[in-house]
Design an enzyme around this catalytic site. Sequence first.
Site: not given
Ligand code: NAD
Length: 347
Positions: A81, A175, A177, A179
């Site tokens: 990382k 959440g 977002g 994903v």
């Molecule tokens: P993102 O920032 O697009 O989405 C996260 C969402 O969670 C946002 O809409 C945010 O407003 C919401 N959020 C934050 N705090 C919150 C709460 N307390 N209650 C409800 N919603 C809340 O991020 P992402 O890329 O969708 O990633 C989501 C999770 O998946 C993260 O933990 C990330 O580390 C993990 N992840 C993502 C990927 C990827 O391909 N993007 C891969 C592996 C793991």
Amino acid sequence: MMTWRSHPSFDGHEDVVFVVDEAIGFAGIIAVHSTALGPAGGGCRIWRYARDEEALTDALRLSRGMTYKNAMADLPMGGGKGVIYKMGADRAACMEKFGETVEALGGRYVTAEDVGATVADMRAIARRTGFVAGIPKEVGQAGGDPSPWTSLGAFLSIEALLGGSVQGRTIAVQGVGAVGFGLCVLLKEAGGKLIVADVNAANLARAMALGAEQAPVDRIHACAADVFSPNALGAGLNARTIPELSAPIVCGAANNQLETEDDGARLQAQGITYAPDYVVNAGGIINVSAEYLGESEAAVDARVRAIPARVLHVIATAKAQGILPHQAADAIVRNRIAAATSSKGRS
Ligand code: NAD
């Protein structure tokens, strides 16, 4: 900053490189946890920490996590990382500096986007090194936004845990977002019923437009549902939330869902099946790794479709051995790394 070998999060890391360039206001760390299975793959996080030591803690923990995630996904990659904790006004120059550091590691670490990093950052890094992924793909090749693959892996895992179909079943999605929303679309298409919560109004509205029911952000985990799916931030499963969980299955893509080691046992004591986060959410790194290795999108699809069987295997192994699912997952990874290390030693 304390030495990395005496840090509480040190876990046999192979190498940790610190880079400071005061002239451009840059400071960063690259942690190489393991290259036993291949080059250490893991994104570059760009974050402001209250104290510099926290950047080292993050680098050590996140790089170890990547070793586990990559090994579990059967990728020919180790774990590493990058963390940039001081970014000067000339961002491109800082990213190039980071790229030079990646290059100096000679391929032992391969970078990509993580929290705070953009495609433009990866392009700047690519001016100094070829050991970088996360740059938009060419047609038919793997690459680009990893989140649809992460959503697919989570969807297939939920489907498998529900016995092969989500039709008529209720999934509480925390959440929505990148994903979480992608997951909602797949669940909806397959006939699932959605309950959603998000702190971001625009993201929430997008999910509500799919016909989802809304839950308060601080109650989504307690909703009556067949599956609770965490897709927001980490540490959502803890001493406060677990006693309030209603769903018998927890399966989502958020990283580091268990706040502490004890939370795995708490879930088990309540009869809740927990699908370990890094087994479920490997779709993104599968896509990044395929881009780096020059593989096709079809290869990514096949690897992501292997995720649900792995989730079921981990849970079955845990049951058979009387241990917790996350412990079973960790043990599978450690065995895989030990086997690779001893075969390297023999050759
Ligand atoms: P993102 O920032 O697009 O989405 C996260 C969402 O969670 C946002 O809409 C945010 O407003 C919401 N959020 C934050 N705090 C919150 C709460 N307390 N209650 C409800 N919603 C809340 O991020 P992402 O890329 O969708 O990633 C989501 C999770 O998946 C993260 O933990 C990330 O580390 C993990 N992840 C993502 C990927 C990827 O391909 N993007 C891969 C592996 C793991």
